[in-house]
Design a protein around this motif. Structure first.
Motif, mmCIF file in Angstrom:
data_model
loop_
_atom_site.group_PDB
_atom_site.id
_atom_site.type_symbol
_atom_site.label_atom_id
_atom_site.label_comp_id
_atom_site.label_asym_id
_atom_site.label_seq_id
_atom_site.Cartn_x
_atom_site.Cartn_y
_atom_site.Cartn_z
ATOM 1 N N ASP A 1 6.841 8.286 0.085
ATOM 2 C CA ASP A 1 5.362 8.392 -0.532
ATOM 3 C C ASP A 1 4.785 10.133 -1.560
ATOM 4 N N TRP A 2 4.806 10.419 -0.431
ATOM 5 C CA TRP A 2 4.598 12.179 -0.528
ATOM 6 C C TRP A 2 4.650 13.024 -1.405
ATOM 7 N N LEU B 1 3.783 12.610 -4.573
ATOM 8 C CA LEU B 1 2.276 12.684 -5.007
ATOM 9 C C LEU B 1 2.620 13.916 -5.395
ATOM 10 N N ARG B 2 3.692 15.077 -5.252
ATOM 11 C CA ARG B 2 3.663 16.489 -5.875
ATOM 12 C C ARG B 2 4.854 16.896 -6.967
ATOM 13 N N THR C 1 6.430 4.651 2.916
ATOM 14 C CA THR C 1 5.006 5.178 2.932
ATOM 15 C C THR C 1 4.387 4.274 4.052
ATOM 16 N N ASN D 1 1.221 3.975 4.045
ATOM 17 C CA ASN D 1 -0.925 4.202 3.747
ATOM 18 C C ASN D 1 -0.499 3.459 2.529
ATOM 19 N N GLU E 1 -3.382 3.497 -0.186
ATOM 20 C CA GLU E 1 -3.185 3.774 -0.769
ATOM 21 C C GLU E 1 -2.642 4.425 -1.399
ATOM 22 N N ARG E 2 -1.928 5.607 -0.325
ATOM 23 C CA ARG E 2 -0.601 6.201 -1.666
ATOM 24 C C ARG E 2 0.418 5.240 -1.750
ATOM 25 N N ALA E 3 0.483 4.133 -0.975
ATOM 26 C CA ALA E 3 1.364 3.922 -2.485
ATOM 27 C C ALA E 3 1.353 3.111 -3.395
ATOM 28 N N LYS F 1 -0.755 4.533 -5.587
ATOM 29 C CA LYS F 1 -0.845 5.688 -6.214
ATOM 30 C C LYS F 1 0.574 5.769 -6.860
ATOM 31 N N VAL F 2 1.621 5.531 -5.865
ATOM 32 C CA VAL F 2 3.050 6.361 -6.182
ATOM 33 C C VAL F 2 3.266 5.247 -6.875
#
Ligand code: FNR
Length: 334
Positions: free
Chosen positions: A40-41, A44-45, A85, A87, A89-91, A93-94
């Motif tokens: 995921d991260w 995010l970048r 993932t 998380n 919230e992060r999942a 968002k992606v």
């Protein structure tokens, strides 16, 4: 909306499941293709860009310019993005970033590698079913595309079913089950009986996985389907070794598959290192031959192409892209 009934599927495979291999699998007859697991991260970048030279949508890492995920219209209705993932919230968002570019989102709950487990991802989620369910429910409640997960079995059919029932209650569309436990490795026999036990008792489509050792030709896919009592089958290694396993009309010789793969790698400007890795996994033992050793020395796509008489094709395409590239490589997405 993507249906998971009666499908033959390319499994998620790190470094193998990039765009050229996914397109090759689709052209040979796969119904659905999963991306490699992407964390995921990394998304995010990254920024979404429409690449008007290749006609692809690219998610480009803003820190180093590498392409995290490249996709195109040809696969849009059939590509499933697999996320790593831990998380919700992060999942989400992606998934929101990707929602209009892919057919579905899958969460990896089967990876037994240390990297995944330490990060609370992959098979670690099967130990923390509360977190696993929160991730799935968050996605199901907020996305317009199907959400699925891919798991491994537990030691007993009962325990496997107990966990699967919790996951199914989140509203996921389908579940892929790899018939090995977290401690079993590819050489261990696949537990078709446990997959079957679960498939008979739940209401959503179950995708059977783990049968590649016994799948040597197209018709074997359906033997595995029957043995597991599942509606769909997912192939990893059998497709990694020879992607034409998806052809109804029979498998093609290795050199034909490599040639067709390479054309797609050139067409979609795939990185030489990734293309080389995929071909290495088709060649396998043949890397020890004189031609294999020559291949291992290659560093550019053109050098690799030359071994399969595609160097002219490669040079022409690359110069065509370079000329177009003068106008600017990245356009903000339409
Ligand atoms: C895998 N596997 C895998 N699984 C997953 O959920 N996400 C991933 O990114 C990967 N990556 C990966 C890479 C490579 C090279 C291999 C061989 C496997 C596991 C794979 O999807 C599958 O579950 C197993 O390989 C068992 O299926 P087969 O190989 O018997 O069809």
């Amino acid at each position: 909306m993507l249906s998971y009934e009666n499908k033959v599927i390319l499994a998620p495979m790190v470094r193998i499941g990039t765009l050229p291999m996914r397109l090759l699998a689709l052209r040979y007859g796969a119904d659905i293709v999963y991306s490699e697991e992407l964390i995921d991260w990394k998304f995010l970048r990254s920024k979404r860009r429409y690449n008007d030279i290749l006609n692809t949508v690219d998610f480009v890492d803003q820190t180093d310019g590498t392409i995290v995920f490249r996709t195109c219209l040809e696969e849009k209705e059939k590509v499933v993005l697999q996320l790593g993932t831990c998380n919700a919230e992060r999942a989400l968002k992606v998934a929101k970033l990707l929602e209009n570019d892919v057919a579905a989102i899958d969460i990896n709950m089967g990876c037994p590698k240390e990297f995944s487990i330490k990060g609370g991802m992959g098979v670690a989620l099967l130990k923390d079913t509360e977190k696993a369910c929160t991730i799935l429910k968050t996605l199901v409640d907020n996305l317009s595309i199907p959400v699925t997960c891919k798991i491994r079995i537990f030691e007993t059919p009962e325990k496997t079913l107990e966990v699967v029932n919790k996951l199914v209650n989140t509203g996921i569309h389908a579940i892929a089950i790899h018939g090995r436990t977290k401690d079993e490795r590819p050489q261990h026999a696949v537990h078709t009986d446990i997959i079957q036990y679960v498939a008979e008792r739940i209401s959503i489509p179950v995708i059977a996985n783990g049968g590649s050792k016994e799948i040597e030709k197209y018709t074997d896919i359906f033997k595995f389907k029957e043995m597991t009592g599942c509606t769909s089958v997912m192939l990893a290694r059998a497709a990694e070794w020879n992607c034409s396993i998806f052809r109804k009309d029979g498998m093609l010789p290795m050199d034909t598959v490599i040639t067709e793969y390479l054309k797609l790698a050139v067409d979609y400007d795939n990185s030489p290192s990734n293309s080389k890795y995929c071909i290495q996994n088709i060649l396998r033992d043949l890397q020890e031959t004189p031609r294999g050793r020559k291949f291992l020395e290659c560093q550019t796509l053109e050098q690799i192409c030359a071994i399969w008489d595609l160097d002219e094709y490669c040079v022409e395409k690359q110069s065509e892209y370079q000329k177009k590239g003068i106008k600017g490589r990245w356009q903000v997405s339409p």
